[in-house]
Design a protein around this motif. Structure first.
Motif, PDB file in Angstrom:
ATOM      1  N   ALA A  19       5.994  -9.776   5.267  1.00  0.00           N
ATOM      2  CA  ALA A  19       5.161  -9.228   6.345  1.00  0.00           C
ATOM      3  C   ALA A  19       5.077  -7.708   6.232  1.00  0.00           C
ATOM      4  CB  ALA A  19       5.716  -9.633   7.704  1.00  0.00           C
ATOM      5  N   LYS A  20       6.193  -7.071   5.932  1.00  0.00           N
ATOM      6  CA  LYS A  20       6.201  -5.608   5.761  1.00  0.00           C
ATOM      7  C   LYS A  20       5.342  -5.200   4.571  1.00  0.00           C
ATOM      8  CE  LYS A  20      10.748  -4.624   7.725  1.00  0.00           C
ATOM      9  NZ  LYS A  20      12.094  -4.102   7.422  1.00  0.00           N
ATOM     10  N   MET A  21       5.441  -5.972   3.475  1.00  0.00           N
ATOM     11  CA  MET A  21       4.665  -5.653   2.283  1.00  0.00           C
ATOM     12  C   MET A  21       3.180  -5.841   2.537  1.00  0.00           C
ATOM     13  SD  MET A  21       4.811  -4.496  -0.752  1.00  0.00           S
ATOM     14  CE  MET A  21       3.588  -4.348  -2.044  1.00  0.00           C
ATOM     15  N   LEU A  22       2.811  -6.897   3.245  1.00  0.00           N
ATOM     16  CA  LEU A  22       1.399  -7.117   3.577  1.00  0.00           C
ATOM     17  C   LEU A  22       0.850  -5.969   4.412  1.00  0.00           C
ATOM     18  CD1 LEU A  22       1.465 -10.926   4.395  1.00  0.00           C
ATOM     19  CD2 LEU A  22       0.054  -9.830   2.643  1.00  0.00           C
ATOM     20  N   LEU A  23       1.594  -5.577   5.419  1.00  0.00           N
ATOM     21  CA  LEU A  23       1.149  -4.481   6.280  1.00  0.00           C
ATOM     22  C   LEU A  23       1.074  -3.169   5.501  1.00  0.00           C
ATOM     23  CD1 LEU A  23       0.369  -3.375   9.058  1.00  0.00           C
ATOM     24  CD2 LEU A  23       2.812  -3.127   9.542  1.00  0.00           C
ATOM     25  N   ALA A  24       2.112  -2.868   4.757  1.00  0.00           N
ATOM     26  CA  ALA A  24       2.152  -1.615   3.999  1.00  0.00           C
ATOM     27  C   ALA A  24       1.036  -1.543   2.956  1.00  0.00           C
ATOM     28  CB  ALA A  24       3.511  -1.460   3.321  1.00  0.00           C
ATOM     29  N   SER A  25       0.803  -2.653   2.254  1.00  0.00           N
ATOM     30  CA  SER A  25      -0.223  -2.644   1.204  1.00  0.00           C
ATOM     31  C   SER A  25      -1.611  -2.463   1.798  1.00  0.00           C
ATOM     32  CB  SER A  25      -0.158  -3.914   0.358  1.00  0.00           C
ATOM     33  OG  SER A  25      -0.443  -5.060   1.124  1.00  0.00           O
ATOM     34  N   ARG A  26      -1.888  -3.080   2.925  1.00  0.00           N
ATOM     35  CA  ARG A  26      -3.214  -2.937   3.547  1.00  0.00           C
ATOM     36  C   ARG A  26      -3.398  -1.539   4.145  1.00  0.00           C
ATOM     37  NH1 ARG A  26      -5.065  -6.138   0.311  1.00  0.00           N
ATOM     38  NH2 ARG A  26      -4.737  -8.331   0.698  1.00  0.00           N
ATOM     39  N   LEU A  27      -2.363  -0.991   4.734  1.00  0.00           N
ATOM     40  CA  LEU A  27      -2.480   0.371   5.272  1.00  0.00           C
ATOM     41  C   LEU A  27      -2.669   1.384   4.141  1.00  0.00           C
ATOM     42  CD1 LEU A  27       0.177   0.292   8.132  1.00  0.00           C
ATOM     43  CD2 LEU A  27      -2.313   0.373   8.379  1.00  0.00           C
ATOM     44  N   TYR A  28      -2.007   1.141   3.000  1.00  0.00           N
ATOM     45  CA  TYR A  28      -2.211   1.998   1.840  1.00  0.00           C
ATOM     46  C   TYR A  28      -3.641   1.855   1.320  1.00  0.00           C
ATOM     47  CZ  TYR A  28      -2.104   3.703  -2.920  1.00  0.00           C
ATOM     48  OH  TYR A  28      -2.413   4.369  -4.079  1.00  0.00           O
ATOM     49  N   GLU A  29      -4.100   0.624   1.219  1.00  0.00           N
ATOM     50  CA  GLU A  29      -5.454   0.351   0.724  1.00  0.00           C
ATOM     51  C   GLU A  29      -6.512   1.030   1.591  1.00  0.00           C
ATOM     52  OE1 GLU A  29      -7.730  -3.591  -0.828  1.00  0.00           O
ATOM     53  OE2 GLU A  29      -6.776  -3.750   1.138  1.00  0.00           O
ATOM     54  N   LYS A  30      -6.298   1.053   2.894  1.00  0.00           N
ATOM     55  CA  LYS A  30      -7.243   1.665   3.833  1.00  0.00           C
ATOM     56  C   LYS A  30      -7.099   3.180   3.907  1.00  0.00           C
ATOM     57  CE  LYS A  30      -9.086  -2.142   5.391  1.00  0.00           C
ATOM     58  NZ  LYS A  30     -10.468  -2.463   5.132  1.00  0.00           N
ATOM     59  N   GLY A  31      -6.102   3.742   3.222  1.00  0.00           N
ATOM     60  CA  GLY A  31      -5.911   5.185   3.221  1.00  0.00           C
ATOM     61  C   GLY A  31      -5.186   5.704   4.454  1.00  0.00           C
ATOM     62  N   LYS A  32      -4.565   4.806   5.194  1.00  0.00           N
ATOM     63  CA  LYS A  32      -3.841   5.212   6.401  1.00  0.00           C
ATOM     64  C   LYS A  32      -2.431   5.703   6.080  1.00  0.00           C
ATOM     65  CE  LYS A  32      -7.144   3.923   9.185  1.00  0.00           C
ATOM     66  NZ  LYS A  32      -7.907   4.882   9.954  1.00  0.00           N
ATOM     67  N   LEU A  33      -1.881   5.248   4.947  1.00  0.00           N
ATOM     68  CA  LEU A  33      -0.554   5.675   4.502  1.00  0.00           C
ATOM     69  C   LEU A  33      -0.631   6.162   3.061  1.00  0.00           C
ATOM     70  CD1 LEU A  33       1.792   2.757   5.699  1.00  0.00           C
ATOM     71  CD2 LEU A  33       1.416   4.955   6.811  1.00  0.00           C
ATOM     72  N   THR A  34       0.197   7.131   2.736  1.00  0.00           N
ATOM     73  CA  THR A  34       0.329   7.550   1.339  1.00  0.00           C
ATOM     74  C   THR A  34       1.135   6.487   0.601  1.00  0.00           C
ATOM     75  OG1 THR A  34       2.428   8.711   1.682  1.00  0.00           O
ATOM     76  CG2 THR A  34       0.383   9.993   2.024  1.00  0.00           C
ATOM     77  N   LEU A  35       1.171   6.591  -0.702  1.00  0.00           N
ATOM     78  CA  LEU A  35       1.946   5.659  -1.507  1.00  0.00           C
ATOM     79  C   LEU A  35       3.414   5.687  -1.091  1.00  0.00           C
ATOM     80  CD1 LEU A  35       1.912   3.690  -3.947  1.00  0.00           C
ATOM     81  CD2 LEU A  35       2.540   5.647  -5.344  1.00  0.00           C
ATOM     82  N   GLY A  36       3.963   6.873  -0.915  1.00  0.00           N
ATOM     83  CA  GLY A  36       5.361   7.009  -0.521  1.00  0.00           C
ATOM     84  C   GLY A  36       5.645   6.426   0.855  1.00  0.00           C
ATOM     85  N   GLN A  37       4.743   6.679   1.790  1.00  0.00           N
ATOM     86  CA  GLN A  37       4.919   6.139   3.138  1.00  0.00           C
ATOM     87  C   GLN A  37       4.857   4.614   3.129  1.00  0.00           C
ATOM     88  OE1 GLN A  37       1.625   8.258   4.884  1.00  0.00           O
ATOM     89  NE2 GLN A  37       2.975   9.711   5.930  1.00  0.00           N
TER      90      GLN A  37
END
Length: 80
Positions: A19-37
Motif C-alpha cells: 500500500a505504501k509503495m502504491l501510494l508513493a509510486s503514484r505520488l512520484y508519477e504525478k510529480g507530488k513527491l521527489t524520488l527521495g521523498q
C-alpha cells in the motif's frame, strides 16, 4: 511528515508495504513527491525504489512530450 490512516477492506489482498509503495509510486508519477521523498514514504532506499517503479508501471523519468521535444531541440542546438 503528515500521518495518514487508511482503512483497507479485509478482502483486498494487500499488505502495508505494498500500500505504501502504491501510494508513493503514484505520488512520484504525478510529480507530488521527489524520488527521495517517495522512496522514504515507501520505506526503501532510492536505488531500490527506482528498481521497483517498473513493477508499478511508473517511469523513472517523467517528461511530458513538450519537455522531451524541448530537450531534443536543445541537444540538437548544442551539437551544432
Amino acid at each position: 511528515m503528515k500521518t495518514l490512516t487508511i482503512n483497507i477492506p479485509d478482502t483486498a489482498d494487500i499488505d502495508d508495504k505494498e500500500a505504501k509503495m502504491l501510494l508513493a509510486s503514484r505520488l512520484y508519477e504525478k510529480g507530488k513527491l521527489t524520488l527521495g521523498q517517495a522512496a522514504e514514504l515507501a520505506g526503501y532506499s532510492k536505488r531500490t525504489f527506482m528498481e521497483l517503479l517498473a513493477d508499478y508501471d511508473v517511469s523513472l523519468i517523467n517528461y511530458s512530450p513538450e519537455e522531451l521535444d524541448e530537450d531534443i531541440e536543445n541537444a540538437q542546438n548544442y551539437s551544432r
